[in-house]
Design a protein around this motif. Sequence first.
Motif, short mmCIF file in Angstrom:
data_model
loop_
_atom_site.label_atom_id
_atom_site.label_comp_id
_atom_site.label_asym_id
_atom_site.label_seq_id
_atom_site.Cartn_x
_atom_site.Cartn_y
_atom_site.Cartn_z
N MET A 35 41.65 58.02 35.36
CA MET A 35 42.18 56.91 34.82
C MET A 35 43.27 57.02 33.86
SD MET A 35 40.31 54.36 36.26
CE MET A 35 40.96 53.06 35.45
N ARG A 36 43.34 58.07 33.21
CA ARG A 36 44.62 58.24 32.18
C ARG A 36 45.64 58.56 33.10
NH1 ARG A 36 40.73 61.23 29.28
NH2 ARG A 36 41.30 63.15 29.95
N LEU A 37 45.67 59.07 34.24
CA LEU A 37 46.87 59.59 35.06
C LEU A 37 47.75 58.53 35.36
CD1 LEU A 37 45.19 61.92 37.84
CD2 LEU A 37 46.28 62.55 35.78
N GLY A 38 47.39 57.21 35.34
CA GLY A 38 48.22 56.05 35.59
C GLY A 38 48.56 55.73 37.03
N GLY A 39 47.80 56.26 37.97
CA GLY A 39 48.01 56.00 39.47
C GLY A 39 47.14 54.92 39.75
N LYS A 40 46.16 54.41 38.89
CA LYS A 40 45.28 53.39 39.33
C LYS A 40 45.84 51.88 38.60
CE LYS A 40 42.40 56.34 41.41
NZ LYS A 40 42.42 56.32 42.70
N ARG A 41 47.08 51.66 38.73
CA ARG A 41 47.41 50.35 38.16
C ARG A 41 47.87 49.17 39.18
NH1 ARG A 41 45.56 53.98 34.91
NH2 ARG A 41 46.45 53.96 32.83
N VAL A 42 48.25 49.61 40.29
CA VAL A 42 48.79 48.71 41.16
C VAL A 42 48.00 47.75 41.61
CG1 VAL A 42 49.95 48.51 43.70
CG2 VAL A 42 50.79 50.38 41.93
N ARG A 43 46.68 48.15 42.07
CA ARG A 43 45.66 47.11 42.58
C ARG A 43 45.36 45.93 41.27
NH1 ARG A 43 40.67 46.43 41.60
NH2 ARG A 43 40.48 48.53 40.87
N PRO A 44 45.12 46.51 40.07
CA PRO A 44 44.83 45.45 39.18
C PRO A 44 45.97 44.79 38.80
CG PRO A 44 44.03 47.60 38.53
CD PRO A 44 44.78 47.63 39.50
N SER A 45 47.05 45.15 39.06
CA SER A 45 48.26 44.44 38.71
C SER A 45 48.53 43.31 39.79
CB SER A 45 49.70 45.10 38.59
OG SER A 45 49.42 46.14 37.51
N LEU A 46 48.27 43.73 40.88
CA LEU A 46 48.35 42.62 42.14
C LEU A 46 47.33 41.53 41.91
CD1 LEU A 46 49.25 44.90 44.87
CD2 LEU A 46 50.58 43.84 43.97
N VAL A 47 46.08 41.81 41.47
CA VAL A 47 45.06 41.07 41.20
C VAL A 47 45.63 40.00 40.35
CG1 VAL A 47 42.54 40.60 40.23
CG2 VAL A 47 43.11 42.50 41.85
N LEU A 48 46.03 40.50 39.18
CA LEU A 48 46.62 39.58 38.21
C LEU A 48 47.71 38.84 38.73
CD1 LEU A 48 46.82 41.76 34.91
CD2 LEU A 48 44.77 40.27 35.81
N MET A 49 48.51 39.51 39.47
CA MET A 49 49.48 38.51 39.91
C MET A 49 48.99 37.39 40.91
SD MET A 49 52.45 41.50 40.95
CE MET A 49 53.62 40.09 41.48
N ALA A 50 48.02 37.54 41.59
CA ALA A 50 47.52 36.79 42.62
C ALA A 50 46.67 35.64 41.75
CB ALA A 50 46.67 37.43 43.66
N CYS A 51 46.03 36.11 40.86
CA CYS A 51 45.34 35.22 39.96
C CYS A 51 46.30 34.02 39.31
CB CYS A 51 44.45 35.98 38.93
SG CYS A 51 43.74 35.01 37.72
N ASP A 52 47.42 34.68 39.02
CA ASP A 52 48.57 33.76 38.37
C ASP A 52 49.04 32.86 39.06
OD1 ASP A 52 49.91 32.76 36.31
OD2 ASP A 52 51.40 34.47 35.97
N ALA A 53 49.39 33.23 40.35
CA ALA A 53 50.12 32.61 41.49
C ALA A 53 49.15 31.41 42.15
CB ALA A 53 50.31 33.45 42.72
N PHE A 54 48.09 31.44 41.72
CA PHE A 54 46.82 30.54 42.21
C PHE A 54 46.21 29.80 40.88
CE2 PHE A 54 46.95 33.31 45.88
CZ PHE A 54 47.15 32.28 46.92
N CYS A 55 46.96 29.71 39.74
CA CYS A 55 46.78 28.95 38.76
C CYS A 55 45.32 29.44 38.23
CB CYS A 55 46.63 27.59 39.09
SG CYS A 55 48.36 26.88 39.74
N GLY A 56 45.03 30.77 38.12
CA GLY A 56 43.95 31.23 37.34
C GLY A 56 44.34 31.67 36.01
N ASN A 57 43.13 32.00 35.23
CA ASN A 57 43.40 32.54 34.05
C ASN A 57 43.45 34.07 34.13
OD1 ASN A 57 43.14 33.48 31.40
ND2 ASN A 57 41.58 31.71 30.76
N ILE A 58 44.60 34.64 33.94
CA ILE A 58 44.76 35.90 34.08
C ILE A 58 44.06 36.61 33.02
CG2 ILE A 58 46.71 35.82 35.37
CD1 ILE A 58 48.26 36.82 33.16
N GLU A 59 43.67 36.27 31.83
CA GLU A 59 42.88 36.83 30.77
C GLU A 59 41.63 37.19 31.38
OE1 GLU A 59 44.42 37.96 28.19
OE2 GLU A 59 46.29 37.45 28.92
#
Length: 67
Positions: A35-59
Amino acid sequence: MLSFNEYLDRVNVAVADIKYPSKPSGLYEPIAYTMRLGGKRVRPSLVLMACDAFCGNIEQAVLPSVG
C-alpha cells in the motif's frame, strides 16, 4: 467536480491513515508495504469520481474505496 489529483490526494490521505495490526507480521507487513508503493490509487480515485459524477457524497465513499 474535482480534478483527478484532488481525488488522488483524498485517497492518499485515507491510505496513509490505515492502521494495520502488528501481529501476525508475516501477514500485515507485506500488505502495508504494498500500500505504501503508491500503485493502488487509480481504482479508489475512479470510485470517487464516479460517486461525485452521480451526485454522491465522496466523503462517505473514501473509506470503502480504499478498503
